[in-house]
Design a protein around this motif. Structure first.
Motif, PDB file in Angstrom:
ATOM      1  N   ALA A  39       0.768  -1.460  -0.189  1.00  0.00           N
ATOM      2  CA  ALA A  39      -0.015  -0.085   0.215  1.00  0.00           C
ATOM      3  C   ALA A  39       0.757   1.225  -0.039  1.00  0.00           C
ATOM      4  O   ALA A  39       0.042   2.571  -0.993  1.00  0.00           O
TER       5      ALA A  39
ATOM      6  N   GLU B 126      -6.537  -6.644  -3.732  1.00  0.00           N
ATOM      7  CA  GLU B 126      -7.181  -6.478  -2.640  1.00  0.00           C
ATOM      8  C   GLU B 126      -6.712  -7.555  -1.305  1.00  0.00           C
ATOM      9  O   GLU B 126      -6.825  -8.615  -1.471  1.00  0.00           O
TER      10      GLU B 126
ATOM     11  N   GLU C  81      -6.106   1.869  -2.156  1.00  0.00           N
ATOM     12  CA  GLU C  81      -6.920   0.575  -1.490  1.00  0.00           C
ATOM     13  C   GLU C  81      -7.678   0.824  -3.423  1.00  0.00           C
ATOM     14  O   GLU C  81      -8.003  -0.317  -4.420  1.00  0.00           O
ATOM     15  N   GLU C  82      -8.396   1.139  -3.698  1.00  0.00           N
ATOM     16  CA  GLU C  82      -8.855   1.337  -4.826  1.00  0.00           C
ATOM     17  C   GLU C  82      -7.675   0.600  -6.090  1.00  0.00           C
ATOM     18  O   GLU C  82      -8.067   0.002  -7.065  1.00  0.00           O
TER      19      GLU C  82
ATOM     20  N   ARG D  60      -7.782  -2.546  -6.057  1.00  0.00           N
ATOM     21  CA  ARG D  60      -8.631  -3.129  -6.055  1.00  0.00           C
ATOM     22  C   ARG D  60      -8.652  -3.573  -7.962  1.00  0.00           C
ATOM     23  O   ARG D  60      -8.754  -4.805  -8.464  1.00  0.00           O
TER      24      ARG D  60
ATOM     25  N   GLY E 192      -2.335  -5.063   0.739  1.00  0.00           N
ATOM     26  CA  GLY E 192      -2.016  -4.330   1.145  1.00  0.00           C
ATOM     27  C   GLY E 192      -0.642  -3.994   2.320  1.00  0.00           C
ATOM     28  O   GLY E 192       0.141  -2.925   1.626  1.00  0.00           O
TER      29      GLY E 192
ATOM     30  N   LYS F  86      -4.944   6.659   1.232  1.00  0.00           N
ATOM     31  CA  LYS F  86      -5.136   5.618   2.094  1.00  0.00           C
ATOM     32  C   LYS F  86      -6.983   4.815   0.673  1.00  0.00           C
ATOM     33  O   LYS F  86      -6.250   3.891  -0.317  1.00  0.00           O
ATOM     34  N   ALA F  87      -7.239   5.860   0.646  1.00  0.00           N
ATOM     35  CA  ALA F  87      -8.588   5.257  -0.391  1.00  0.00           C
ATOM     36  C   ALA F  87      -7.988   4.873  -2.021  1.00  0.00           C
ATOM     37  O   ALA F  87      -8.690   3.893  -2.049  1.00  0.00           O
TER      38      ALA F  87
END
Lengths: 321, 283
Positions: free
Chosen positions: A91, A126, A117-118, A121, A129, A113-114
């Motif tokens: 991550a 997924e 994460e995206e 994906r 991270g 962070k988002a």
């Protein structure tokens, strides 16, 4: 649009590139194809701003970026050996390009962070991270490297032998996946490869390079069916070069009683969906390779057959370096 | 069966050779390293703990210890920075004179420390090249602390660089280029990417550098002037005490230096272990 104009580069006395011109349209997927030493990686690195040309210009959307270093060109670069930061989690690797931004351009922590994460994906990792790069497989590392490059929303994605370090099966899956990703995200991408199959399968247009020059730029179909030079004809797909100067693909031969050249058959074996016949021209001892449709009976070893070319190309010596 | 016998024989032979070699190495180590080490400590404590503590807390000894610590505190950080800069330049850039620089880094290893000391005397001494200018400005380098620092920095320069160059060479510059391509500044790249990649190697180099900075005798001896309580470092102090037949004192101070060596050894082992663990994880 990316425009490369009259790029020349030397390393000491070794000329790496001479007078390269290239235009790339938005959304295109371009392959730089050539053997090692052809200058393809140098060209990619010059477009990235990791290396600087001795002469010539690079334009991004009309802006001259010739002297602008890599960090300010907004390009995503994926390295052959991934170059993941091994002391950072996956991550953190992906978020790196955002976290190093100056405070006023840096998104909030939660946003970074988002975004990571995206992207995890997007590259189908997924839940991984918090792992470290050392704990991932080669294919997974490659996808992390890609996600990290995409995090900065690059205007241009550059990939140096992206599948070179992977085994055959993973390579094939990843190739298809990359092609889909390129389309989905509307990226403009350039990748370097020495594997003609990879170039023909992935690219919208293939740039075939040899000895620091571009031999041909064209669609995979054009490059394969209408090679501009003898080099392209040999490097992209297989070609028999006959003593009279004709270049003939194995599948352009046919074994027929009315043929003009006599061939002694040395070997016959299965190759994909057809038979591969290896033989020698009786007159000159030149080795030739002939494809015979799988539904037909192949000749037997030791037999002498006559062959004819359905299609042959000749190249002027100027193009035949 | 008969065919196999030569190979079995040769493997027993090699096992004998193995045992012999190990025994030889151990005997050598015991004789040349362990024995002297034990001798140092036993001599130091021969007359009990009190004379040992007296010798170590003697004002001259304390002054030598303080000076040694000061010298190390100045020269080690300097060489950490120099070593990093040199390794960075050599491994990340190509420039004319690179091989010359590589050779020059090794120079302190190949020159006798006494000669290194003399070089500084010739440069900065009263009769030296810069001597008149220095004395005109009231600056004292030779037979003073600055001279000792200069000599120590010179002698210990290669340790950090020698440790880092092969490491950074092996790592290449992909990581740095990746960081730059993601928009990191040079400083961010160094801090977040390069430094974490080399931290164990750097620490190891610093450790070796420190051990030598505290233990250097030859070069320091030439430039120091042996002024008690002023320009005596621990190794010089040991020599003086020894020459004065103060064996307990000499060995007491020497045992401190030996203890430093032991601590360095332990830290080095720990570091190597961590280092292996770390590099193992990335493959």
């Amino acid at each position: 649009m990316i425009r490369v104009q009259n790029i020349t580069k030397r390393f000491g006395n070794y000329p790496a590139l001479h007078g390269i011109d290239l235009e790339i349209q938005p959304g295109e997927f371009i392959a730089l194809l050539g053997p090692s030493g052809s200058g393809k990686t140098t060209l990619l690195r010059i477009i990235a701003g990791l290396e600087f040309q001795d002469e010539g210009q690079v334009y991004f959307n009309g802006d001259d970026v010739s002297d602008i270093p890599v960090g300010k060109r907004n390009v995503g670069f994926v390295f052959q050996q991934y170059a993941l930061f091994r002391h950072m989690t996956v991550a953190d690797n992906i978020a790196f390009g955002l976290t190093v931004r100056k405070a006023r351009r840096r998104p909030a922590k939660a946003e970074i962070k988002a975004r990571a994460e995206e992207l995890l994906r997007v590259v189908q990792l997924e839940g991984l991270g918090q792992r470290y790069p050392g704990q991932l497989s080669g294919g997974q590392r490659q996808r992390v490297a890609l996600a990290r490059a995409l995090a900065i929303e690059p205007g241009l994605l550059l990939l140096d032998e992206p599948f070179g370090a992977l085994d055959a099966k993973v390579r094939k899956d990843l190739r298809r996946w990359l092609r889909d990703l390129h389309k989905q995200m509307g990226l403009t991408s350039i990748f370097v490869t020495h594997d003609q199959e990879e170039a023909l399968e992935l690219a919208d247009r293939v740039v075939v390079m040899d000895h620091g020059r571009i031999d041909q730029i064209g669609t995979p179909e054009q490059v394969y069916m209408e090679p501009a030079t003898a080099f392209v004809s040999h490097f992209v797909g297989e070609t028999n070069r006959l003593p009279d100067g004709r270049h003939i693909r194995p599948h352009d031969f046919e074994i027929t009683a009315t043929g003009s050249d006599r061939v002694i058959v040395d070997n016959v074996f299965r190759k994909g969906g057809s038979w591969r016949v290896e033989g020698r021209l009786t007159e000159t001892d030149t080795i030739v390779e002939i494809d015979v449709d799988a539904h037909e009976a192949p000749p037997t070893i030791g037999e002498t057959v006559t062959i004819a070319a359905r299609r042959a190309r000749t190249f002027s010596s100027a193009g035949d370096r | 069966m008969k065919r196999q016998s030569p190979s079995t024989e040769s493997s027993t032979e090699s096992r004998t050779a193995q045992i012999l070699l190990i025994a030889l190495a151990l005997a050598f180590l015991a004789f040349f390293l362990m024995l002297p080490l034990i001798a140092v400590f036993s001599e130091a404590l021969k007359q009990g703990l009190a004379p040992f503590l007296d010798a170590v807390s003697n004002p001259d000894a304390l002054s030598a210890i303080r000076l040694t610590l000061i010298i190390a505190a100045i020269s080690v950080p300097l060489n950490m920075v120099f070593g990093l800069a040199a390794s960075w330049a050599i491994t990340k850039f190509s420039f004319p004179g690179k091989n010359l620089l590589l050779t020059l880094i090794d120079l302190p290893f190949s020159v006798s420390p006494v000669v290194s000391g003399l070089i500084f005397v010739l440069l900065f001494g009263a009769q030296g090249l810069l001597g008149p200018w220095l004395s005109a400005h009231g600056l004292k380098i030779i037979f003073a602390v600055p001279g000792i620092i200069l000599a120590t920095v010179f002698i210990t320069f290669p340790f950090v660089a020698r440790e880092l160059i092969p490491l950074m060479m092996e790592q290449g510059k992909d990581d740095e280029e990746a960081a730059l391509s993601l928009g990191a500044s040079g400083w961010q790249t160094f801090w977040h990417v390069t430094l974490p990649n080399i931290r164990w190697g750097l620490l190891y180099g610093v450790l070796l550098c420190n051990a030598r900075a505290m233990g250097e005798f030859g070069a320091v001896s030439v430039v120091s002037g042996h002024i008690r309580g002023e320009t005596n470092t621990m190794p010089l102090h040991v020599e003086i005490l020894y020459n004065e037949y103060d064996f307990v004192g000499a060995f007491a101070v020497a045992s401190l230096l030996a203890a430093l060596a032991l601590v360095t050894l332990v830290l080095k082992t720990v570091l190597e272990w961590r280092f292996d663990l770390h590099s193992g994880a990335r493959h």
